[in-house]
Design an enzyme around this catalytic site. Structure first.
Site, PDB file in Angstrom:
ATOM      1  CE1 TYR A 190     -13.426 102.438  24.725  1.00  0.00           C
ATOM      2  CE2 TYR A 190     -14.944 103.071  26.475  1.00  0.00           C
ATOM      3  CZ  TYR A 190     -13.710 103.173  25.860  1.00  0.00           C
ATOM      4  OH  TYR A 190     -12.746 103.996  26.395  1.00  0.00           O
ATOM      5  CG  HIS A 203     -13.331 100.293  29.371  1.00  0.00           C
ATOM      6  ND1 HIS A 203     -13.379 100.175  27.992  1.00  0.00           N
ATOM      7  CD2 HIS A 203     -12.214 100.994  29.656  1.00  0.00           C
ATOM      8  CE1 HIS A 203     -12.329 100.796  27.475  1.00  0.00           C
ATOM      9  NE2 HIS A 203     -11.609 101.303  28.456  1.00  0.00           N
ATOM     10  CE1 TYR A 226      -8.901 107.119  31.727  1.00  0.00           C
ATOM     11  CE2 TYR A 226      -7.286 105.403  32.033  1.00  0.00           C
ATOM     12  CZ  TYR A 226      -7.994 106.230  31.202  1.00  0.00           C
ATOM     13  OH  TYR A 226      -7.797 106.168  29.847  1.00  0.00           O
ATOM     14  CD1 TRP A 229      -6.367  99.403  26.885  1.00  0.00           C
ATOM     15  CD2 TRP A 229      -7.254  97.493  27.620  1.00  0.00           C
ATOM     16  NE1 TRP A 229      -7.691  99.640  27.187  1.00  0.00           N
ATOM     17  CE2 TRP A 229      -8.259  98.480  27.639  1.00  0.00           C
ATOM     18  CE3 TRP A 229      -7.576  96.205  28.038  1.00  0.00           C
ATOM     19  CZ2 TRP A 229      -9.553  98.224  28.062  1.00  0.00           C
ATOM     20  CZ3 TRP A 229      -8.872  95.946  28.461  1.00  0.00           C
ATOM     21  CH2 TRP A 229      -9.835  96.949  28.467  1.00  0.00           C
ATOM     22  CD1 TRP A 230      -3.751 101.517  24.223  1.00  0.00           C
ATOM     23  CD2 TRP A 230      -1.726 101.695  23.326  1.00  0.00           C
ATOM     24  NE1 TRP A 230      -3.107 102.544  24.858  1.00  0.00           N
ATOM     25  CE2 TRP A 230      -1.868 102.677  24.328  1.00  0.00           C
ATOM     26  CE3 TRP A 230      -0.520 101.620  22.630  1.00  0.00           C
ATOM     27  CZ2 TRP A 230      -0.851 103.574  24.632  1.00  0.00           C
ATOM     28  CZ3 TRP A 230       0.477 102.511  22.937  1.00  0.00           C
ATOM     29  CH2 TRP A 230       0.319 103.484  23.928  1.00  0.00           C
TER      30      TRP A 230
END
Length: 104
Positions: free
Chosen positions: A18, A22, A41, A76-77
């Site tokens: 993860y 990112h 963000y 992306w999802w």
């Protein structure tokens, strides 16, 4: 401007991946988020519970539906779905958080 905070859930064993995904955020995704009025963000990980805590600053023009239907967002999802709890459309399951304190 307003802030939006929510949590998501990482699946066990996916912490490193993860983080890697990112750190290598797609330029087209970063551009899409900024074009859709999202700034500042941040996502934080509680390593004990695998809860992800996200905070976004949104401008008044933010349109969540527009972002949810964008092909880049959907891509992306799909890319992230194996790492976290997701909905049927591959979007992450999100749980809104209530703001209880703010120090400007």
């Amino acid at each position: 401007m307003k802030q939006l905070a929510f949590k998501m859930k990482l699946l066990p064993g996916n912490e490193t991946e993860y983080l890697r995904r990112h750190q290598e955020i797609w330029p087209k995704l970063a551009k899409l988020l900024k074009e859709n009025e999202i700034s500042d963000y941040s996502i934080f990980l509680d390593e004990d519970t695998l809860d992800l805590f996200a905070v976004q600053t949104l401008t008044e023009g933010f349109d969540e539906q527009k972002l949810k239907t964008d092909p880049i967002m959907k891509e992306w999802w799909a890319y992230m779905k194996d790492l976290m709890e997701t909905n049927a459309d591959n979007s992450p399951k999100t749980f809104p958080l209530k703001q209880v304190f703010y120090l400007p």
